[in-house]
Design an enzyme around this catalytic site. Structure first.
Site, PDB file in Angstrom:
ATOM      1  CE  LYS A   1      28.688  44.894 134.667  1.00  0.00           C
ATOM      2  NZ  LYS A   1      28.124  44.107 133.558  1.00  0.00           N
TER       3      LYS A   1
ATOM      4  NE  ARG B   1      29.093  38.871 128.584  1.00  0.00           N
ATOM      5  CZ  ARG B   1      28.869  39.988 129.275  1.00  0.00           C
ATOM      6  NH1 ARG B   1      29.858  40.792 129.578  1.00  0.00           N
ATOM      7  NH2 ARG B   1      27.638  40.319 129.650  1.00  0.00           N
TER       8      ARG B   1
HETATM    9  C1  LIG Z   1      27.512  44.928 132.760  1.00  0.00           C
HETATM   10  C2  LIG Z   1      26.354  44.567 131.961  1.00  0.00           C
HETATM   11  C3  LIG Z   1      25.530  45.578 131.411  1.00  0.00           C
HETATM   12  C4  LIG Z   1      25.819  47.056 131.562  1.00  0.00           C
HETATM   13  O1  LIG Z   1      26.797  47.458 130.663  1.00  0.00           O
HETATM   14  P1  LIG Z   1      27.181  49.008 130.489  1.00  0.00           P
HETATM   15  O2  LIG Z   1      28.117  49.013 129.345  1.00  0.00           O
HETATM   16  O3  LIG Z   1      27.820  49.435 131.762  1.00  0.00           O
HETATM   17  O4  LIG Z   1      25.924  49.738 130.229  1.00  0.00           O
HETATM   18  C5  LIG Z   1      24.399  45.186 130.710  1.00  0.00           C
HETATM   19  N1  LIG Z   1      24.110  43.880 130.536  1.00  0.00           N
HETATM   20  C6  LIG Z   1      24.860  42.902 131.045  1.00  0.00           C
HETATM   21  C7  LIG Z   1      24.451  41.484 130.815  1.00  0.00           C
HETATM   22  C8  LIG Z   1      26.010  43.205 131.764  1.00  0.00           C
HETATM   23  O5  LIG Z   1      26.767  42.220 132.260  1.00  0.00           O
END
Ligand SMILES: *Cc1c(COP(=O)(O)O)cnc(C)c1O
Length: 361
Positions: free
Chosen positions: A36, A131
């Site tokens: 993302k 969350r």
């Molecule tokens: C963005 C996201 C991640 C990745 O997080 P990082 O801290 O960049 O490794 C993993 N799981 C979900 C559900 C996310 O939204």
């Protein structure tokens, strides 16, 4: 190359992805590379997949469509629970989606039947960070309903910590997730292929525990891209933290006083600036501002001080390292700066391998 641009070193990203794959692989954990923060750019997606990353995940269906249409071969997961308006595309383009709501899963089931597909789903469980996630006391009832739906296949469970409230992944909550998996497999006579235990905040847990339970998948964004774990922002040994840097240009450089002249009030953002009188200094202006990147997350890679920033300007004290109009300056970036500059229409991306430029865009 027009400035400002993000310089994306694919060789360094490949190295990071490969190292993490073997580090986690040694513990029986596959990595889902999270795309993302680079909007699913196919060059980076392909680079991570070719380095051995097992699958890719994105929270936005738009990025997943972009990768699918560009021919990215990796399995693609939607890691945010789908919006009802996106259901058709989720079934069409995503191989897996993460879910927390029966209304949404029911809609996925209907769309999958219509598209004559089986859509794989992972249920996200609330383990404390508040969350996304199904409450543990409602998990059994949810699984029971999902198992009765056609068109969707329940392939796993997952959780996300350390994002909204900074709750740490620990032996306690990770073991709890594993026990939930065991319990519901037994109750319903099913087998979860995937237990997705977290993100770039899971390093401490991974390296301080020998027994990792059922967790066999971790979703990593920041660790791959910036070479850092996210609980204490430590650099990860052997990884590059400068695979992605931001380059911008000097548009003014003059010796000026360090104290403003006249009465002062709020700045452009409603803050009250403070200044130290250091006499005259060389002040250089960079054509980059808050409209391009989260400036607080930029660290110049040369010996200068950031004096301040407005929408379109960053002002540096370059007395120790004199800069001239037209000079390019490179910044190290944090996650917030990465997200903001990647999504700014003013910032280009340049891909390099080792040190040769291979493509613009
Ligand atoms: C963005 C996201 C991640 C990745 O997080 P990082 O801290 O960049 O490794 C993993 N799981 C979900 C559900 C996310 O939204």
């Amino acid at each position: 190359m027009k400035t400002p641009y993000l310089e994306i070193n694919l060789s360094k990203l490949h190295n990071n992805a490969k190292k993490l794959t073997s580090l986690f692989g040694a513990k029986g954990i596959e990595i889902t590379g999270v795309t993302k923060s680079f909007l699913g750019a196919p060059q980076i997606a392909d680079c991570l997949f070719s380095a051995g990353i097992f699958s890719l995940g994105d929270s936005r269906i738009k990025n997943i469509i972009r990768m699918k249409e560009a021919g990215v071969q990796a399995p693609l997961s939607l890691i945010r629970t789908p919006s009802l308006c996106d259901i058709h595309d989720v079934v069409k383009y995503a191989d897996v989606s993460f879910n927390t709501e029966l209304t949404v899963i029911t809609a996925l089931s209907k769309a999958a039947i219509k598209q004559k597909k089986i859509h794989d789903i992972i249920l996200m469980v609330e383990m404390g960070d508040l969350r996304e996630g199904i409450l543990r006391r409602e998990l059994g009832a949810t699984i029971e309903e999902v198992l009765q739906m056609k068109g969707v296949r329940l392939i796993g469970m997952g959780t996300n910590l350390a994002c909204l409230n900074g709750v740490k992944p620990t032996k306690y909550n990770m073991d709890h997730l594993s026990r939930l998996a065991d319990t519901y497999e037994r109750s319903y006579g099913i087998k979860f292929q995937v237990i997705s235990g977290g993100n770039s905040a899971n390093f401490d847990w991974l390296f301080t525990n020998d027994i990792l339970g059922r967790v066999n998948n971790i979703r990593l964004g920041e660790a791959i891209l910036l070479g850092r774990e996210t609980l204490s922002r430590k650099r990860i040994d052997g990884l590059h933290s400068d695979a992605i840097t931001l380059v911008a240009e000097v548009i003014e450089s003059k010796v000026k006083p360090s104290r403003p002249e006249g009465e002062t009030g709020f700045d452009a953002f409603g803050n009250t600036p403070t200044f130290e009188d250091k006499g005259e200094m060389l002040r250089s202006i960079i054509a980059l501002g808050k409209q391009d990147a989260n400036v607080a997350g930029l660290t110049p890679m040369i010996d200068v001080d950031v004096l301040g920033a407005s929408s379109d300007h960053i002002v540096l004290d370059t007395t120790r390292t004199p800069l001239h109009v037209g000079d390019k300056i490179r910044f190290n970036i944090d996650y917030a700066a990465l997200l903001s500059s990647m999504t700014s229409p003013y910032v280009n991306s340049v891909y390099i391998e080792n040190s040769t430029q291979i493509a613009g865009g």
